[in-house]
Design an enzyme around this catalytic site. Structure first.
Site, PDB file in Angstrom:
ATOM      1  N   ARG A  46       1.031  -1.201  -0.221  1.00  0.00           N
ATOM      2  CA  ARG A  46       0.071   0.016   0.055  1.00  0.00           C
ATOM      3  C   ARG A  46       0.993   1.283   0.137  1.00  0.00           C
ATOM      4  O   ARG A  46       0.713   2.053  -0.367  1.00  0.00           O
ATOM      5  CB  ARG A  46      -1.136  -0.013   1.095  1.00  0.00           C
ATOM      6  CG  ARG A  46      -2.092  -1.019   1.095  1.00  0.00           C
ATOM      7  CD  ARG A  46      -3.125  -0.937   2.321  1.00  0.00           C
ATOM      8  NE  ARG A  46      -4.300  -2.069   2.189  1.00  0.00           N
ATOM      9  CZ  ARG A  46      -5.151  -1.987   2.856  1.00  0.00           C
ATOM     10  NH1 ARG A  46      -5.271  -1.149   3.767  1.00  0.00           N
ATOM     11  NH2 ARG A  46      -6.112  -3.039   2.481  1.00  0.00           N
ATOM     12  N   ASP A 155     -15.674   9.422   9.152  1.00  0.00           N
ATOM     13  CA  ASP A 155     -14.660   8.347   9.187  1.00  0.00           C
ATOM     14  C   ASP A 155     -13.202   8.929   9.132  1.00  0.00           C
ATOM     15  O   ASP A 155     -13.098   9.875   9.091  1.00  0.00           O
ATOM     16  CB  ASP A 155     -14.860   7.515   7.404  1.00  0.00           C
ATOM     17  CG  ASP A 155     -14.016   6.394   7.343  1.00  0.00           C
ATOM     18  OD1 ASP A 155     -14.790   5.495   7.339  1.00  0.00           O
ATOM     19  OD2 ASP A 155     -12.873   6.160   7.126  1.00  0.00           O
TER      20      ASP A 155
END
Length: 286
Positions: A46, A155
């Protein structure tokens, strides 16, 4: 390829144990997310993107940048977006919405007629959960004149919150939405080659999005909450963090309010004063 380029490439492809430990400890301290050694390859993959974007040749150089004052200011949000998992669907775990519609809402409305229902979608990802909630609550409201609600959706990832605010989804994403609700709450795009839909403005207006890190001391909630959906979020935290977080949620819950957890999550063994009332649904009784 010369030796310097080769070394740079190899440096970019391999995250040392020292740098991994440094990053995993930082991710745990800042985000509460467990990053055990088994996730080293995932973190490496990632972060590759960020190294390419920033034109940084090695993970150790990336760590130096991230932990600098400039990096803390500019890179923290980007790195957070990369390490957080964002899997979500419309009407995910549908039995929760059935229980909400048939049990929780009628009881709440009988007791609090005229008051606005306050709902929190904690870990809302790209918006599918809060918009599902908005559909369910709107349907309840049609049969119950005067019913009002507001949804806060939070979030930690700025990237998914951007998508959530846009409220545009590929047509295949809305397959779980019942046809009657699709007709009522979704607008179809005109591009036949790229079929997409958008949530209608009246529903979008009911949902307020905000970035929130659960590890921050104050959630910034002004009113007590009647319903919390926090599903498939705490599984990424260790038990100590789960307990601390759920007790923090408890402080923001009104008496008699409900919290909905994910199907693989349980409060068993945690010292949290919530009572199970349905599979993975808990209530604050006092």
């Amino acid at each position: 390829m010369d030796h310097a380029s080769d070394a740079a490439l190899n440096g970019r492809q391999s995250l040392s144990t020292k740098d991994f430990n440094r990053l995993s400890q930082f991710i745990y301290d800042e985000l509460g997310i467990k990053m055990p050694p088994a996730k080293k390859t995932m973190l490496e993959a990632r972060l590759q993107k960020r190294l390419r974007t920033l034109d940084i040749s090695s993970f150790s150089d990336y760590c130096e940048y991230l932990f600098s004052s400039e990096g803390m200011e500019e890179e923290m949000v980007q790195m957070t977006d990369l390490v957080t998992t964002n899997k979500t669907d419309f009407f995910r775990e549908p039995e929760h919405f059935d229980y909400l519609l048939n049990r929780v809402l009628p009881e709440w409305e009988n007791k609090h007629r005229g008051k606005k229902l306050m709902v929190w979608s904690a870990g809302c990802s790209s918006g599918e959960e809060p918009y599902t909630l908005a559909m369910v609550l709107s349907e309840f409201g049609e049969a119950c004149p005067g019913f009002r609600f507001e949804i806060l959706a939070t979030d930690i990832s700025s990237r998914v919150l951007e998508k959530a605010r846009l409220a545009i989804y590929e047509e295949e994403r809305v397959i779980p939405v019942p046809m009657a609700l699709k007709k009522k709450y979704l607008l179809r795009g005109k591009d036949k080659n790229n079929p997409r839909v958008r949530i209608i403005p009246a529903l979008r207006d009911k949902v307020h999005f905000r970035r929130l890190n659960f590890m921050d001391g104050d959630f910034g909630m002004r009113e007590q909450l009647d319903i919390i959906f926090c599903r498939n979020v705490i599984i990424y935290f260790d038990r100590q963090t789960q307990e601390r977080l759920l007790n923090h949620f408890y402080m923001h819950m009104a008496q008699g309010s409900h919290i909905f957890m994910g199907h693989s999550e349980t409060l068993n063994g945690l010292n949290v004063p919530l009572t199970a009332v349905h599979p993975t649904v808990y209530r604050k009784l006092r």
